[in-house]
Design a protein around this motif. Structure first.
Motif, PDB file in Angstrom:
ATOM      1  N   GLY A  33     -20.678  44.916  49.744  1.00  0.00           N
ATOM      2  CA  GLY A  33     -21.932  45.103  49.029  1.00  0.00           C
ATOM      3  C   GLY A  33     -22.949  44.174  49.645  1.00  0.00           C
ATOM      4  O   GLY A  33     -23.152  44.172  50.851  1.00  0.00           O
ATOM      5  N   LYS A  34     -23.568  43.323  48.844  1.00  0.00           N
ATOM      6  CA  LYS A  34     -24.553  42.369  49.348  1.00  0.00           C
ATOM      7  C   LYS A  34     -23.988  40.963  49.494  1.00  0.00           C
ATOM      8  O   LYS A  34     -24.697  40.030  49.835  1.00  0.00           O
ATOM      9  N   LYS A  35     -22.686  40.800  49.215  1.00  0.00           N
ATOM     10  CA  LYS A  35     -22.073  39.478  49.233  1.00  0.00           C
ATOM     11  C   LYS A  35     -21.303  39.234  50.532  1.00  0.00           C
ATOM     12  O   LYS A  35     -20.559  40.081  50.996  1.00  0.00           O
ATOM     13  N   LEU A  36     -21.499  38.056  51.098  1.00  0.00           N
ATOM     14  CA  LEU A  36     -20.795  37.652  52.306  1.00  0.00           C
ATOM     15  C   LEU A  36     -19.301  37.568  52.029  1.00  0.00           C
ATOM     16  O   LEU A  36     -18.883  36.963  51.040  1.00  0.00           O
ATOM     17  N   SER A  37     -18.488  38.163  52.920  1.00  0.00           N
ATOM     18  CA  SER A  37     -17.041  38.125  52.706  1.00  0.00           C
ATOM     19  C   SER A  37     -16.256  37.720  53.950  1.00  0.00           C
ATOM     20  O   SER A  37     -15.043  37.561  53.884  1.00  0.00           O
TER      21      SER A  37
ATOM     22  N   VAL B 299     -17.539  53.149  47.949  1.00  0.00           N
ATOM     23  CA  VAL B 299     -18.236  52.911  49.203  1.00  0.00           C
ATOM     24  C   VAL B 299     -18.952  51.565  49.173  1.00  0.00           C
ATOM     25  O   VAL B 299     -18.912  50.806  50.135  1.00  0.00           O
ATOM     26  N   SER B 300     -19.604  51.230  48.063  1.00  0.00           N
ATOM     27  CA  SER B 300     -20.344  49.963  47.993  1.00  0.00           C
ATOM     28  C   SER B 300     -19.407  48.759  47.995  1.00  0.00           C
ATOM     29  O   SER B 300     -19.809  47.671  48.360  1.00  0.00           O
ATOM     30  N   ALA B 301     -18.150  48.943  47.599  1.00  0.00           N
ATOM     31  CA  ALA B 301     -17.196  47.842  47.592  1.00  0.00           C
ATOM     32  C   ALA B 301     -16.516  47.681  48.947  1.00  0.00           C
ATOM     33  O   ALA B 301     -15.840  46.706  49.191  1.00  0.00           O
ATOM     34  N   THR B 302     -16.709  48.643  49.853  1.00  0.00           N
ATOM     35  CA  THR B 302     -16.101  48.586  51.166  1.00  0.00           C
ATOM     36  C   THR B 302     -16.815  47.553  52.024  1.00  0.00           C
ATOM     37  O   THR B 302     -18.034  47.442  51.994  1.00  0.00           O
TER      38      THR B 302
END
Length: 188
Positions: free
Chosen positions: A60-64, A18-21
């Motif tokens: 997660g917390k990283k802009l993608s 879920v956190s990697a979604t």
């Protein structure tokens, strides 16, 4: 005890997945601001243009990722008032510049994102103005529910050549710089 370990492992795998979604965060267009600055031999003009819509994507917390649409008919100068503001706004919206009647939207789509550290990302995006798409690169700072950047755009790459010394001779003090600067403050 085996069941407890199995459940714990399954829960860990689920939470990790879920956190990697990717999570899309809608930008609040009304609270966000885009300012522009254009220079010419005899001075400069500045103003604003409204964001129509936008989304930042995080893993997660990283802009993608990110996608934005700018409402070009809202383009206005802020350094002038009255008749002179009306004339400049009309000229900027005309076919000499942005042709906002025929091209009401400009679109920015993130293509490549590199993390620089301290919540700063180098973004390469496709910018479309007047149905012409070119890459732009800029640093984007993200903090809490805000993101900010500033970058320059070469207007001639979008067939906006009016007053450009690169295309017209003998302009003298009527020459307008090819690049204009955008400062963007997003809230999401």
């Amino acid at each position: 005890m085996k069941n407890f370990k199995t459940i714990a492992i399954a829960l860990f795998v689920f939470v990790s997945a879920v956190s990697a979604t990717a999570q899309a965060k809608k930008v609040d267009a009304a609270k966000s601001k885009i300012s522009w600055l254009a220079k010419k031999v005899t001075g400069q003009h500045d103003g604003t243009v409204n964001l129509k819509s936008g989304t930042l994507v995080f893993k997660g917390k990283k802009l993608s990722g990110g996608t934005f649409t700018v409402d070009m008919p809202t383009l206005t100068s802020t350094d002038l008032t009255g008749e002179y503001q009306g004339k400049l706004n009309g000229h900027l919206k005309s076919d000499d510049f942005f042709g906002t009647e025929k091209y009401p939207n400009a679109v920015l789509v993130f293509k490549k994102i590199a993390e620089k550290g301290n919540n700063v990302y180098t973004v390469t995006a496709d910018l479309t103005i007047k149905d012409k798409t070119n890459p732009v690169t800029f640093d984007l700072s993200v903090a809490a529910n805000t993101a900010t950047t500033s970058f320059k755009v070469d207007r001639t790459k979008y067939d906006i050549k009016y007053g450009s010394g690169s295309f017209f001779d003998n302009l003298g003090d009527k020459a307008i710089d090819n690049e204009f600067e955008l400062k963007v403050a997003l809230q999401f």
